[in-house]
Scaffold this active site. Structure first.
Site, PDB file in Angstrom:
ATOM      1  N   HIS A  57       0.845  -1.197   0.000  1.00 45.70           N
ATOM      2  CA  HIS A  57       0.000   0.000   0.000  1.00 45.70           C
ATOM      3  C   HIS A  57       0.876   1.241   0.000  1.00 45.70           C
ATOM      4  O   HIS A  57       2.050   1.184   0.385  1.00 45.70           O
ATOM      5  CB  HIS A  57      -0.892   0.034   1.253  1.00 45.70           C
ATOM      6  CG  HIS A  57      -1.950  -0.997   1.292  1.00 45.70           C
ATOM      7  ND1 HIS A  57      -2.101  -1.869   2.354  1.00 45.70           N
ATOM      8  CD2 HIS A  57      -2.934  -1.302   0.412  1.00 45.70           C
ATOM      9  CE1 HIS A  57      -3.137  -2.672   2.127  1.00 45.70           C
ATOM     10  NE2 HIS A  57      -3.661  -2.354   0.953  1.00 45.70           N
ATOM     11  N   CYS A 105      -2.232   0.525   9.772  1.00 39.77           N
ATOM     12  CA  CYS A 105      -3.377  -0.249   9.271  1.00 39.77           C
ATOM     13  C   CYS A 105      -4.156  -0.965  10.367  1.00 39.77           C
ATOM     14  O   CYS A 105      -5.205  -1.557  10.095  1.00 39.77           O
ATOM     15  CB  CYS A 105      -2.929  -1.242   8.204  1.00 39.77           C
ATOM     16  SG  CYS A 105      -1.604  -2.332   8.683  1.00 39.77           S
TER      17      CYS A 105
END
Length: 258
Positions: free
Chosen positions: A163, A248
């Site tokens: 990501h 996250c």
């Protein structure tokens, strides 16, 4: 009353089956992961964050990485459509959780895909990684949701890490923390600070100059301390085996909520 809230979701029994893309799979200790998650939540709460636990999704190995399921901007929630099919069911419980708060709820629709880990907000600028988990239609829908509210959306190619926020985050003064070799287009991020460890590029801003970060980056913690910040290291080694980071494991929300 103005508050700081963080959505979290405890790791489930199938955590060890979580997806890995850019690293080799290694065994995950589920009991140790749960203890690490509890310490992570405790660190948030110690620094003034009220945590709200999203309903568990035990059939989804990656559900603990709750940030990927919703993007917040001002009082608007954009429930994502994760790029990995195994993760799409994770959004139901998160949508229920944000619906209980005083915010507008929107959803990414097919064929768009968007992972929250690809979204980095710095003031009113929203950087969104276009890569393996987030597609062009997902970027378009994020633009349509947030640009009318005053956001500036910058699309960024992502191929070297899972990501966008696997490769870069921002410090309180707006400086971007990154590690050499993680970004496809570093020039899109002016004011970069090269940190000595890849895990050191991931920070959560706790307020007051405190930076939640992985204990696996002690040299970067020393650098941050030298710059006047207060590192708050947490051991997340079991989640790092699944390409997870401190960002996250929660969805941070600043503002007015019911």
């Amino acid at each position: 009353m103005r508050s700081r809230k963080a959505l979290v979701r405890r790791p489930g029994p199938r955590l060890a089956e979580g997806l890995v893309t850019h690293i080799a799979r290694t065994p995950v200790d589920a009991d140790r992961a749960l203890a690490q998650w509890r310490s992570y939540v405790a660190a948030l709460e110690l620094h003034g964050w009220e945590t709200a636990e999203v309903e568990p999704a035990d059939d989804c190995p990656d559900a603990v990485f709750v940030e990927d399921t919703v993007v917040m901007y001002r009082n608007v929630a954009l429930v994502t459509r994760p790029g990995a099919d195994s993760r799409k069911p994770e959004t139901r419980g998160v949508e229920d959780a944000v619906s209980l708060m005083r915010c507008s709820v929107n959803r990414v629709r097919e064929p768009g895909t968007l992972d929250g880990g690809d979204v980095l907000k710095v003031g009113d600028t929203i950087y969104v990684g276009r890569g393996g988990r987030t597609n062009a239609e997902g970027v378009r829908q994020l633009r349509a949701c947030f640009e009318p509210l005053g956001a500036r959306v910058v699309a960024v190619p992502v191929t070297r890490v899972l990501h966008l926020k696997s490769g870069i985050t921002a410090l309180p003064d707006g400086t971007f923390a990154t590690h050499p070799g993680l970004l496809d287009e570093p020039s899109l991020f002016p004011g970069r600070l090269a940190v000595p460890e890849a895990a050191g590029a991931h920070v959560v801003l706790l307020g007051g100059g405190a930076l939640l970060m992985a204990a696996s980056a002690p040299r970067t913690a020393a650098l941050y301390e030298d710059l006047g910040y207060t590192p708050v290291p947490v051991d997340i080694s079991e989640f790092e085996k699944l390409e997870g980071s401190v960002t996250c494991l929660s969805v941070r929300m600043r503002g007015l909520y019911a």
